[in-house]
Design a protein around this motif. Structure first.
Motif, PDB file in Angstrom:
ATOM      1  N   ASN A 175      15.796   1.686   0.055  1.00  0.00           N
ATOM      2  CA  ASN A 175      14.412   1.776  -0.403  1.00  0.00           C
ATOM      3  C   ASN A 175      14.252   2.446  -1.771  1.00  0.00           C
ATOM      4  O   ASN A 175      13.192   2.983  -2.072  1.00  0.00           O
ATOM      5  CB  ASN A 175      13.573   2.530   0.637  1.00  0.00           C
ATOM      6  N   GLY A 176      15.298   2.409  -2.587  1.00  0.00           N
ATOM      7  CA  GLY A 176      15.181   2.970  -3.935  1.00  0.00           C
ATOM      8  C   GLY A 176      14.407   2.026  -4.837  1.00  0.00           C
ATOM      9  O   GLY A 176      14.113   0.890  -4.437  1.00  0.00           O
ATOM     10  N   PRO A 177      14.098   2.483  -6.068  1.00  0.00           N
ATOM     11  CA  PRO A 177      13.289   1.653  -6.961  1.00  0.00           C
ATOM     12  C   PRO A 177      13.917   0.291  -7.284  1.00  0.00           C
ATOM     13  O   PRO A 177      13.206  -0.679  -7.508  1.00  0.00           O
ATOM     14  CB  PRO A 177      13.144   2.506  -8.223  1.00  0.00           C
ATOM     15  N   CYS A 178      15.239   0.194  -7.324  1.00  0.00           N
ATOM     16  CA  CYS A 178      15.853  -1.061  -7.773  1.00  0.00           C
ATOM     17  C   CYS A 178      16.832  -1.685  -6.772  1.00  0.00           C
ATOM     18  O   CYS A 178      17.544  -2.632  -7.139  1.00  0.00           O
ATOM     19  CB  CYS A 178      16.594  -0.840  -9.089  1.00  0.00           C
ATOM     20  N   ASN A 179      16.914  -1.185  -5.533  1.00  0.00           N
ATOM     21  CA  ASN A 179      17.926  -1.721  -4.594  1.00  0.00           C
ATOM     22  C   ASN A 179      17.860  -3.245  -4.492  1.00  0.00           C
ATOM     23  O   ASN A 179      18.870  -3.944  -4.634  1.00  0.00           O
ATOM     24  CB  ASN A 179      17.748  -1.155  -3.179  1.00  0.00           C
ATOM     25  N   ALA A 180      16.636  -3.763  -4.218  1.00  0.00           N
ATOM     26  CA  ALA A 180      16.488  -5.196  -3.960  1.00  0.00           C
ATOM     27  C   ALA A 180      16.853  -5.990  -5.210  1.00  0.00           C
ATOM     28  O   ALA A 180      17.553  -7.009  -5.146  1.00  0.00           O
ATOM     29  CB  ALA A 180      15.063  -5.493  -3.524  1.00  0.00           C
ATOM     30  N   GLU A 181      16.389  -5.489  -6.360  1.00  0.00           N
ATOM     31  CA  GLU A 181      16.645  -6.174  -7.627  1.00  0.00           C
ATOM     32  C   GLU A 181      18.151  -6.260  -7.929  1.00  0.00           C
ATOM     33  O   GLU A 181      18.641  -7.290  -8.374  1.00  0.00           O
ATOM     34  CB  GLU A 181      15.918  -5.387  -8.723  1.00  0.00           C
ATOM     35  N   ARG A 182      18.869  -5.153  -7.687  1.00  0.00           N
ATOM     36  CA  ARG A 182      20.307  -5.135  -7.999  1.00  0.00           C
ATOM     37  C   ARG A 182      21.063  -6.181  -7.184  1.00  0.00           C
ATOM     38  O   ARG A 182      21.917  -6.897  -7.702  1.00  0.00           O
ATOM     39  CB  ARG A 182      20.911  -3.746  -7.712  1.00  0.00           C
TER      40      ARG A 182
END
Lengths: 95, 317
Positions: free
Chosen positions: B278-285
């Motif tokens: 649930n970090g700011p960029c997990n899904a994007e990475r």
């Protein structure tokens, strides 16, 4: 198709003239030429090499797994093969 | 040729090798737990290098000069190379690197929490080099003495190259600090955002790190998380002073009794949220990694088709 189908190559690099090729790691490539190119990009980005060998890992024959194997025992019990085995008087020069 | 050794003998030999600070090599017998730990550690490290290309890659097209662009390209290319050295080391333990990539994309294997933060300005490129690579070096130098030979050897190569990463970052920041007030503000802002996440890179506090004891006994870990974190804080404070920035921690101060800097409480709830995805960029990475992998499929197919064609030609000749 994925890189599953690309064979594993072991990479050896000669760092400069006068030295042996040394194993540096492995990589996958579709064929031998690609393996040499990839090896250059992965293992010699900073002048680490003047020559590269690649060989398919499957083509390597090795001694048995354990590096302390009895296979090497014959070389361990012949101390007389080493110069330190022989007593020479201290005052004998150049020996 | 060799008499079959019992499991007890093999285990004894393994422990003896580690006790004498010798290296375990790929084809040696090793306990399943050791093999699993090493696969997890090396794969996680390899994935971190590969995912770590993204936050900085974000700035390649917008680097402010040709010099900075060339440096950044070389650095991101190094991260790819580090990932490949590590996948190579992981494969010696009997896993396949294509499988590891699939496990990363499927979210079954982790990478360092730090890469789930965004790089918002060009100053971030400098701070990532200084603090994130600085913390990585702190973590990695002792791993050059890992008991697992291929990992230790990969770490030696990586550490040599990381030094350039950290220095280019610090130099970039030094230049910005000599610039305008707005540029100095960018450096301070980036420092504020990256300081705490950098401290989290060393992992949970020792009291919450159940695997540490076994990893230390196997010599795959040489110092505890808290020891390395303290070392990093002590190294970083004088660097911040030289640069002219401050760290966002009111409790950060020299403790003459301990001979170390004291520092404030880390927000472990934030760390756990990031590990949960649930970090700011997990899904994007992960989405980006998957896209790159999918879009590269035709290249892999073309290379295999070309190799097959060449083989057929050779056979026909």
């Amino acid at each position: 198709m994925s890189t599953h189908d690309w064979p594993l190559y072991e990479v050896f690099v000669r760092s400069k003239r006068g030295l042996n090729h040394v194993h540096v790691g492995s990589l996958h490539a579709a064929d031998d030429a690609m393996a040499v190119h990839n090896a250059r990009d992965v293992y010699t980005r900073r002048n680490e090499g003047v020559s590269i060998w690649v060989v398919k890992a499957a083509d390597i024959t090795a001694s048995s797994p354990d590096e302390k194997d009895p296979f090497f025992a014959p070389s361990a019990d012949k101390v007389y093969r080493h110069p330190t085995f022989y007593d020479i008087p201290d005052d004998v020069p150049h020996m | 040729m060799t008499a079959q050794l019992s499991e007890v003998d093999l285990e004894h030999h393994f422990e003896h090798t580690i006790e004498h600070d010798q290296r375990i090599e790929p084809r040696d017998w090793m306990p399943d737990g050791y093999r699993k730990t090493m696969i997890r550690q090396i794969a996680q490290h390899a994935h971190s290098e590969i995912i770590g290309m993204q936050p900085e890659g974000n700035w390649i097209t917008r680097a402010p000069s040709l010099r900075r662009k060339a440096i950044l390209l070389a650095k991101v290319q190094d991260e790819a190379g580090h990932g490949l050295y590590l996948y190579s080391a992981a494969e010696t333990l009997g896993v396949d690197r294509a499988d590891l990539t699939e496990r990363l994309i499927a979210g079954k294997q982790k990478y360092s929490s730090i890469f789930n933060y965004p790089t918002l300005s060009f100053a971030d490129v400098g701070v990532v080099g200084w603090l994130v690579d600085g913390a990585a070096i702190c973590n990695q130098v002792p791993l050059c003495r890992s008991s697992y030979g291929p990992y230790a050897r990969a770490m030696i190569r990586i550490c040599k190259e990381e030094s350039f990463h950290q220095r280019q970052g610090f130099e970039l920041l030094t230049m910005m600090m000599r610039g305008t007030d707005a540029q100095r503000q960018m450096v301070q802002d980036a420092t504020n955002r990256w300081w705490w996440p950098s401290l989290m890179m060393f992992g949970p506090p020792d009291a919450d790190s159940p695997n540490t004891a076994q990893s230390m006994a196997w010599k795959v870990k040489r110092h505890t998380n808290d020891e390395l974190r303290q070392r990093f804080v002590d190294m970083s404070v004088p660097q911040a002073e030289a640069l002219g920035v401050t760290f966002p921690d009111p409790d950060l101060k020299w403790n003459p009794g301990r001979g170390h800097y004291d520092f404030g409480e880390i927000d472990w709830a934030e760390f756990k949220e990031i590990l949960r995805g649930n970090g700011p960029c997990n899904a994007e990475r992960i989405a980006h990694r998957k896209q790159a992998h999918d879009e590269g499929a035709w290249v892999r197919e073309a290379a295999a088709a070309h190799a097959a064609k060449q083989r057929d030609k050779e056979l026909a000749a």
